[in-house]
Design a protein around this motif. Structure first.
Motif, PDB file in Angstrom:
ATOM      1  N   GLU A   9       2.051   1.763  -3.531  1.00 22.34           N
ATOM      2  CA  GLU A   9       0.865   2.405  -4.383  1.00 22.34           C
ATOM      3  C   GLU A   9       0.264   3.923  -4.271  1.00 22.34           C
ATOM      4  O   GLU A   9       0.226   4.761  -4.918  1.00 22.34           O
ATOM      5  CB  GLU A   9      -0.421   1.609  -4.174  1.00 22.34           C
ATOM      6  CG  GLU A   9      -0.275   0.222  -4.637  1.00 22.34           C
ATOM      7  CD  GLU A   9      -1.171  -0.894  -4.033  1.00 22.34           C
ATOM      8  OE1 GLU A   9      -2.388  -0.335  -3.688  1.00 22.34           O
ATOM      9  OE2 GLU A   9      -1.353  -2.142  -4.690  1.00 22.34           O
ATOM     10  N   TRP A  65       0.701  -1.201   0.038  1.00 25.47           N
ATOM     11  CA  TRP A  65       0.019  -0.007  -0.021  1.00 25.47           C
ATOM     12  C   TRP A  65       1.027   1.372   0.060  1.00 25.47           C
ATOM     13  O   TRP A  65       0.301   2.265  -0.515  1.00 25.47           O
ATOM     14  CB  TRP A  65      -0.875   0.053   1.100  1.00 25.47           C
ATOM     15  CG  TRP A  65      -1.908  -1.103   1.258  1.00 25.47           C
ATOM     16  CD1 TRP A  65      -2.488  -1.736   0.062  1.00 25.47           C
ATOM     17  CD2 TRP A  65      -2.278  -1.993   2.234  1.00 25.47           C
ATOM     18  NE1 TRP A  65      -3.229  -2.928   0.415  1.00 25.47           N
ATOM     19  CE2 TRP A  65      -3.210  -2.868   1.834  1.00 25.47           C
ATOM     20  CE3 TRP A  65      -2.511  -1.645   3.697  1.00 25.47           C
ATOM     21  CZ2 TRP A  65      -4.034  -3.797   2.803  1.00 25.47           C
ATOM     22  CZ3 TRP A  65      -3.209  -2.415   4.614  1.00 25.47           C
ATOM     23  CH2 TRP A  65      -3.911  -3.428   4.188  1.00 25.47           C
ATOM     24  N   THR A  77       0.531   7.334  -6.403  1.00 28.46           N
ATOM     25  CA  THR A  77      -0.784   8.431  -6.253  1.00 28.46           C
ATOM     26  C   THR A  77      -0.173   9.657  -5.926  1.00 28.46           C
ATOM     27  O   THR A  77      -0.631  10.602  -6.619  1.00 28.46           O
ATOM     28  CB  THR A  77      -1.570   7.766  -5.364  1.00 28.46           C
ATOM     29  OG1 THR A  77      -1.918   6.535  -5.571  1.00 28.46           O
ATOM     30  CG2 THR A  77      -3.059   8.931  -5.255  1.00 28.46           C
TER      31      THR A  77
END
Length: 393
Positions: free
Chosen positions: A288, A285, A292
């Motif tokens: 990721e 996470w 972003t």
């Protein structure tokens, strides 16, 4: 006397102000303050952290005191993450967990300096780091920065007059100028550190916020020199309220940090938060979310750049940043950007005047603008309003 009366719950206006304020900056909802150097509330990864908090291992005791170097599970996960992101092999053993970069700078000063000793910093530099050095009663000497980062020629000249204990640098997407130290200068800096015996405190807070993918290898790549302390933090890549970061350095240097009274008394720093962030990393996470952020901030740099080009006077100079958080604007030499503060306040916009980043009282004709705290529409509208402030229209 009741507890309610002691804490003054009845004063709801005062309570609201206390709740709204943050350490770094505060602005009313209708104010667009480009001086705020932190992520926007709405982009913070609440869902990710909630999931991670629910998935912590029951075999561990993160509510107990931790080991001096920090949680070993997090150090292992962090080493794997940094190996991928830095594209260099990262050993988990020489990683020391901190309460973020400000605390890391403070504990480095505690372990390696005495009052009256010299620290070299970039001119300009991160203004709150300067306060930490002042709190330790260090003699601060500024070294100029240009478009390629810290001037090594100026550093060499300063070494003829001073013997610094530390050289503090923000090598990637410098705060406030946005400059990145070139690979050649990084190598020369390490060579000088070995030759003259000073430590390099590399504040690599923005190293991973690279929007073009061409940043030189971090100063963490030079740990074998025994002269580098590379400081990293989750404040910019996950959430500042976690108060979690790390130092990479040669083991002997980290052992000195572990022997400070602060660590010996309380054990490793932030074990509970460490267990949550370990989970975030291991589930992928963090990687990721970092991507972003890169996409989002790249778009915001474009928006701010276009707004500045459209609305600001053409004689104001700046370089569009390739990473980090900030635009650094240079006005005519005789300008003091503090003169714009009152009108900016009246028009409900804000910025950081350049003088606060200076050791020597310079940089007054400069202005720092952050694109991290507002979305594209607020940035575009805010820059247009700020243009009226600086143009006098």
């Amino acid at each position: 006397m009741s507890f309610r009366k002691v804490v003054g719950i009845g004063d709801r206006a005062a309570a609201k102000r206390l709740i709204a304020q943050t350490t770094q900056s505060w602005a009313a909802p209708d104010v667009t303050d480009f001086g705020i150097g932190q992520p926007q509330d709405s982009i913070l990864p609440v869902d990710i952290l909630h999931k991670a908090a629910l998935q912590q291992s029951a075999e561990r005791h993160p509510l107990q005191y931790g080991t001096e170097f920090g949680d070993g599970h997090l150090r292992l996960a962090l080493a794997n993450f940094l190996s991928e992101q830095y594209a260099i092999a990262v050993d988990p053993e020489p990683i020391f967990i901190t309460n973020g970069n400000s605390q890391a700078i403070d504990i480095v000063c505690t372990a390696f300096t005495k009052p009256g000793e010299v620290v070299f910093v970039e001119e300009p530099s991160y203004f709150l780091a300067l306060d930490i050095f002042r709190n330790h009663h260090l003699q601060i000497v500024g070294i100029p920065v240009d478009e390629h980062g810290l001037s090594i020629d100026a550093l060499e000249a300063a070494l003829e007059q001073h013997a610094p204990k530390l050289v503090y640098t923000i090598p990637a997407f410098h705060n406030p100028t946005g400059a990145t130290l070139s690979a050649e200068r990084r190598q020369r800096l390490v060579q000088l550190a070995v030759q003259h015996g000073f430590l390099i405190v590399a504040d690599e807070v923005y190293q991973l916020l690279d929007y073009r993918g061409d940043t030189p290898a971090p100063m963490a790549a030079y740990l074998d020199s025994g002269r580098v302390l590379s400081l990293g933090t989750f404040s910019k890549i996950l959430a500042p309220g976690l108060r979690l970061g790390w130092i990479q350095a040669e083991l002997g240097l980290l052992q000195r940090l572990a022997k400070t009274a602060y660590v010996v008394s309380g054990g490793g720093l932030n074990p509970y938060t460490s267990s949550i962030v370990q989970c975030v990393i291991e589930h992928g996470w963090q990687a990721e979310y970092l991507q972003t952020l890169r996409t989002l901030y790249r778009e915001r740099t474009d928006v701010m750049h276009k707004a500045l080009m459209r609305h600001f006077p053409k004689d104001i100079a700046y370089e569009k940043p390739a990473g980090g958080y900030f635009f650094w604007l240079k006005f005519a030499p005789q300008t003091d950007t503090r003169q714009f503060l009152d009108k900016a306040r009246d028009l409900k916009v804000g910025f950081r005047p350049g003088g606060v980043f200076s050791v020597s009282g310079g940089q007054k004709n400069c202005m720092r603008l952050s694109f991290a705290f507002y979305d594209a529409d607020r940035i575009a509208a805010g820059i247009e309003t700020l243009a009226h402030v600086v143009s006098g229209s």
